[in-house]
Write a protein that holds these residues in place. Sequence first.
Motif: not given
Length: 240
Positions: A44, A47, A70-73, A177, A179-180
């Motif tokens: 996280h 990255q 986290d899907p974004d990372k 996060t 989002r997770t």
Amino acid sequence: MLKTLLVDDEPLARDELRQLLAGHSDFDVVGECGNAIEAIAFIHRQQPNVVFLDIQMPRISGLEMLAMLDPDKMPRVVFVTAFDDFAIQAFEEHAFDYLLKPVDPQRLAKTLARLRRETAPQPLDILRRLSPLEVVPCHGVNRIVLLPLAEVEYVSSRVSGVFVQAGDGCEHFTELTLRTFEERSALFRCHRQHLVNLRAIHEIRLGENGVADIVTHAGRSLPVSRRFLKPLKEALGIPG
């Protein structure tokens, strides 16, 4: 240059892989982690582009770790395993790359070539569904707490990070996060900064202009935004 992270609870296995990767100058090993909890924080914050991930690790496995990222990372993941044909068949069926221990240099070279040329996202949701989020790794002073998700009242995001409120009154910091939690658990978003365990709700106090507050069974309060009030009431089976 591809920033690379090695995640394995066996130091000798990490040493071996690091030495093999030293012959490939475009893969820069920027970190090593001996467990999934360290790896979540590293991924996280730093990255990396690629993670070589051991599957079988104590307390939190490699697959369980994927459910916490986290899907974004999400980096590209290469699974490292000493296990049987069943696991290998599962990886091949979904086109995941893997390495068998002890790692063969020629097989590693093929994996690295694939990493260099492929940029499409990996379909990791398939594997994350096999290991849903069940525990929350939380950090304290000189300790790590693995809090069962069922014991979480709510989760809050602040400037200083994400905090988990447990039913016993303790609050914990986590590297996960919001989002997770939203995507990998049954916690329900009630506010831009808060997710709540529906089973922890004692009552909803309605205010003016469509805003409200949740009161938990332990007597703690958190806000409900107007946009989330109707979906929350629907989730609880409350008419109107």
